[in-house]
Motif scaffolding. Structure first.
Motif, PDB file in Angstrom:
ATOM      1  N   MET A  85       0.841  -1.191   0.000  1.00 44.23           N
ATOM      2  CA  MET A  85       0.000   0.000   0.000  1.00 44.23           C
ATOM      3  C   MET A  85       0.879   1.246   0.000  1.00 44.23           C
ATOM      4  N   LEU A  86       0.903   1.954  -1.115  1.00 43.46           N
ATOM      5  CA  LEU A  86       1.631   3.224  -1.148  1.00 43.46           C
ATOM      6  C   LEU A  86       0.926   4.224  -0.242  1.00 43.46           C
ATOM      7  N   PRO A  87       1.680   5.070   0.471  1.00 47.22           N
ATOM      8  CA  PRO A  87       1.055   6.060   1.345  1.00 47.22           C
ATOM      9  C   PRO A  87       0.442   7.216   0.555  1.00 47.22           C
ATOM     10  N   ALA A  88      -0.277   8.075   1.264  1.00 46.67           N
ATOM     11  CA  ALA A  88      -0.793   9.302   0.662  1.00 46.67           C
ATOM     12  C   ALA A  88       0.356  10.266   0.420  1.00 46.67           C
ATOM     13  N   PRO A  89       0.258  11.146  -0.580  1.00 44.55           N
ATOM     14  CA  PRO A  89       1.283  12.176  -0.760  1.00 44.55           C
ATOM     15  C   PRO A  89       1.461  12.982   0.527  1.00 44.55           C
ATOM     16  N   GLY A  90       2.704  13.106   0.966  1.00 46.99           N
ATOM     17  CA  GLY A  90       3.001  13.887   2.164  1.00 46.99           C
ATOM     18  C   GLY A  90       2.844  13.150   3.474  1.00 46.99           C
ATOM     19  N   GLN A  91       2.437  11.891   3.449  1.00 43.04           N
ATOM     20  CA  GLN A  91       2.191  11.157   4.698  1.00 43.04           C
ATOM     21  C   GLN A  91       3.470  11.045   5.522  1.00 43.04           C
ATOM     22  N   GLY A  92       3.341  11.249   6.822  1.00 41.95           N
ATOM     23  CA  GLY A  92       4.480  11.146   7.722  1.00 41.95           C
ATOM     24  C   GLY A  92       5.277  12.427   7.869  1.00 41.95           C
ATOM     25  N   ALA A  93       4.914  13.480   7.129  1.00 46.93           N
ATOM     26  CA  ALA A  93       5.680  14.727   7.160  1.00 46.93           C
ATOM     27  C   ALA A  93       4.900  15.839   7.854  1.00 46.93           C
ATOM     28  N   ILE A  94       5.606  16.626   8.653  1.00 50.90           N
ATOM     29  CA  ILE A  94       5.053  17.810   9.309  1.00 50.90           C
ATOM     30  C   ILE A  94       5.609  19.043   8.606  1.00 50.90           C
ATOM     31  N   GLY A  95       4.714  19.890   8.082  1.00 50.56           N
ATOM     32  CA  GLY A  95       5.127  21.106   7.391  1.00 50.56           C
ATOM     33  C   GLY A  95       4.816  22.343   8.217  1.00 50.56           C
ATOM     34  N   ILE A  96       5.619  23.382   8.035  1.00 48.53           N
ATOM     35  CA  ILE A  96       5.401  24.650   8.734  1.00 48.53           C
ATOM     36  C   ILE A  96       5.265  25.750   7.689  1.00 48.53           C
ATOM     37  N   GLU A  97       4.164  26.470   7.770  1.00 43.19           N
ATOM     38  CA  GLU A  97       3.816  27.479   6.777  1.00 43.19           C
ATOM     39  C   GLU A  97       3.795  28.861   7.427  1.00 43.19           C
ATOM     40  N   CYS A  98       4.182  29.879   6.663  1.00 38.63           N
ATOM     41  CA  CYS A  98       4.106  31.251   7.150  1.00 38.63           C
ATOM     42  C   CYS A  98       3.668  32.164   6.004  1.00 38.63           C
ATOM     43  N   ARG A  99       3.526  33.441   6.298  1.00 37.22           N
ATOM     44  CA  ARG A  99       3.160  34.382   5.243  1.00 37.22           C
ATOM     45  C   ARG A  99       4.353  34.577   4.302  1.00 37.22           C
ATOM     46  N   SER A 100       4.061  34.674   3.028  1.00 40.27           N
ATOM     47  CA  SER A 100       5.126  34.782   2.023  1.00 40.27           C
ATOM     48  C   SER A 100       5.945  36.059   2.176  1.00 40.27           C
ATOM     49  N   ASP A 101       5.329  37.109   2.746  1.00 42.14           N
ATOM     50  CA  ASP A 101       6.047  38.378   2.898  1.00 42.14           C
ATOM     51  C   ASP A 101       6.670  38.551   4.279  1.00 42.14           C
ATOM     52  N   ASP A 102       6.599  37.526   5.119  1.00 40.46           N
ATOM     53  CA  ASP A 102       7.173  37.582   6.464  1.00 40.46           C
ATOM     54  C   ASP A 102       8.589  37.022   6.412  1.00 40.46           C
ATOM     55  N   HIS A 103       9.523  37.859   5.991  1.00 38.10           N
ATOM     56  CA  HIS A 103      10.882  37.396   5.719  1.00 38.10           C
ATOM     57  C   HIS A 103      11.617  36.944   6.981  1.00 38.10           C
ATOM     58  N   GLU A 104      11.317  37.564   8.111  1.00 34.71           N
ATOM     59  CA  GLU A 104      11.967  37.151   9.352  1.00 34.71           C
ATOM     60  C   GLU A 104      11.567  35.733   9.737  1.00 34.71           C
ATOM     61  N   THR A 105      10.263  35.434   9.681  1.00 33.29           N
ATOM     62  CA  THR A 105       9.808  34.090  10.025  1.00 33.29           C
ATOM     63  C   THR A 105      10.292  33.074   8.998  1.00 33.29           C
ATOM     64  N   LEU A 106      10.288  33.455   7.714  1.00 34.11           N
ATOM     65  CA  LEU A 106      10.815  32.567   6.681  1.00 34.11           C
ATOM     66  C   LEU A 106      12.248  32.155   6.989  1.00 34.11           C
ATOM     67  N   SER A 107      13.062  33.130   7.403  1.00 33.53           N
ATOM     68  CA  SER A 107      14.462  32.856   7.725  1.00 33.53           C
ATOM     69  C   SER A 107      14.576  31.965   8.956  1.00 33.53           C
ATOM     70  N   GLN A 108      13.756  32.233   9.970  1.00 34.90           N
ATOM     71  CA  GLN A 108      13.795  31.432  11.192  1.00 34.90           C
ATOM     72  C   GLN A 108      13.379  29.995  10.919  1.00 34.90           C
ATOM     73  N   LEU A 109      12.352  29.807  10.109  1.00 29.64           N
ATOM     74  CA  LEU A 109      11.872  28.465   9.801  1.00 29.64           C
ATOM     75  C   LEU A 109      12.875  27.692   8.947  1.00 29.64           C
ATOM     76  N   GLY A 110      13.617  28.417   8.126  1.00 33.17           N
ATOM     77  CA  GLY A 110      14.605  27.767   7.274  1.00 33.17           C
ATOM     78  C   GLY A 110      15.632  26.969   8.050  1.00 33.17           C
ATOM     79  N   ARG A 111      15.854  27.347   9.315  1.00 34.43           N
ATOM     80  CA  ARG A 111      16.844  26.660  10.145  1.00 34.43           C
ATOM     81  C   ARG A 111      16.392  25.260  10.552  1.00 34.43           C
ATOM     82  N   VAL A 112      15.106  24.981  10.474  1.00 34.09           N
ATOM     83  CA  VAL A 112      14.619  23.654  10.894  1.00 34.09           C
ATOM     84  C   VAL A 112      14.150  22.819   9.702  1.00 34.09           C
ATOM     85  N   ASN A 113      14.352  23.325   8.496  1.00 37.69           N
ATOM     86  CA  ASN A 113      13.887  22.595   7.315  1.00 37.69           C
ATOM     87  C   ASN A 113      14.766  21.387   7.027  1.00 37.69           C
TER      88      ASN A 113
END
Length: 286
Positions: free
Chosen positions: A170-198
């Motif tokens: 049984m193939l899993p669903a797309p993205g199964q087992g993964a935790i994603g973190i989303e932010c606003r596209s124009d929030d450059h500070e949060t984008l940079s902070q999140l990049g450290r845990v990617n």
């Protein structure tokens, strides 16, 4: 998990990242399949609203529950290291071991189609609710077995429940087992902070799987399996699409460089073009 990862990556004191719990429509509605009442947006719309309003800086998602088309104002900035992608069968030692005509509880069209392909005699029973609710229904004999994501069970401290189903079965669903973190596209500070845990391998794999699913154009009613493995900057993508009753199935695979997700999109379109009507009608792109 996301808060702890950020605090470790940035050497922040514990508790620096505030967790805001938002109850989604997907949590509230437990008596109907999600596909009948709005699909995967039921897991994201309340979090999206809080993010756009500036009430939160980031949203944490189970990636298998996130629509492949996302608002341009939002950006999937990071993914944590992926957990076990497999499904676990609870109530029997294997799919083959289920008694003839067994009732299996699931609200997932993918799992239902995959089960019926392997065992057309099974009876699929719509099954929703949190882990405790589902296990109680199983214990009460409402169904003979159920399937749950191994990753979710592990995160709830129940990783030993049931038996894992190999992805070759049984193939899993797309993205199964993964935790994603989303932010606003124009929030450059949060984008940079999140990049450290990617986790780059998880991100590359999930993006390839989601590109495949997005190109199909389906809905929550559309049974889709996809799993990408990353080796030496190359994506190995295995996929399948099925009819709702599992009688028809198209499976394929592709290899391509990390980031070249147009290959995943081309694979989806080629598979749809060669699929029988029973599958094509389930996808808007077909």
């Amino acid at each position: 998990m996301a808060a702890a990862a950020l605090e470790v990556a940035h050497h922040w004191l514990g508790g620096r990242v505030e967790t805001v719990v938002i109850k989604t429509s997907g949590d509230k509605v437990q008596d109907r399949p999600l596909a009948d009442i709005g699909g995967k947006a039921l897991w994201t719309k309340e979090l999206d609203a809080a993010l756009v309003k500036g009430e939160t800086h980031a949203s944490v998602h189970s990636m298998k529950d996130v629509e492949t088309e996302r608002p341009a104002a939002l950006c999937l900035a990071a993914m944590l290291p992926r957990a076990d992608v497999r499904d676990r069968l609870i109530g029997a030692e294997s799919i083959e071991a289920l008694k003839h005509g067994a009732k299996v509880g699931t609200s997932s069209p993918r799992r239902a189609a995959q089960l019926l392909r392997l065992r057309p005699d099974l009876e699929i029973v719509i099954f929703r609710g949190n882990l405790g609710t589902r296990l109680a229904k199983l214990e009460a004999g409402e169904v003979d077995a159920t399937l749950l994501a191994a990753a979710g069970l592990e995160r709830l401290g129940q990783g030993s429940i049931g038996v894992p189903i190999p992805i070759d079965v049984m193939l899993p669903a797309p993205g199964q087992g993964a935790i994603g973190i989303e932010c606003r596209s124009d929030d450059h500070e949060t984008l940079s902070q999140l990049g450290r845990v990617n986790d780059h391998q998880t991100s590359a794999a999930v993006r390839a799987e989601r590109a495949f699913a997005r190109a199909l154009g389906g809905s929550c009613h559309s049974p889709v399996g996809a799993y990408a493995a990353i080796k030496a900057n190359e994506v190995y993508l295995r996929v399948e699409i099925l009819s709702e009753d599992g009688k028809d199935r198209i499976a394929d695979e592709a290899r391509f460089r990390v980031g070249d997700d147009t290959k995943a999109e081309a694979l989806a379109k080629s598979m749809l073009a060669n699929a029988p009507a029973s599958i094509r009608r389930l996808f808007a792109a077909g």
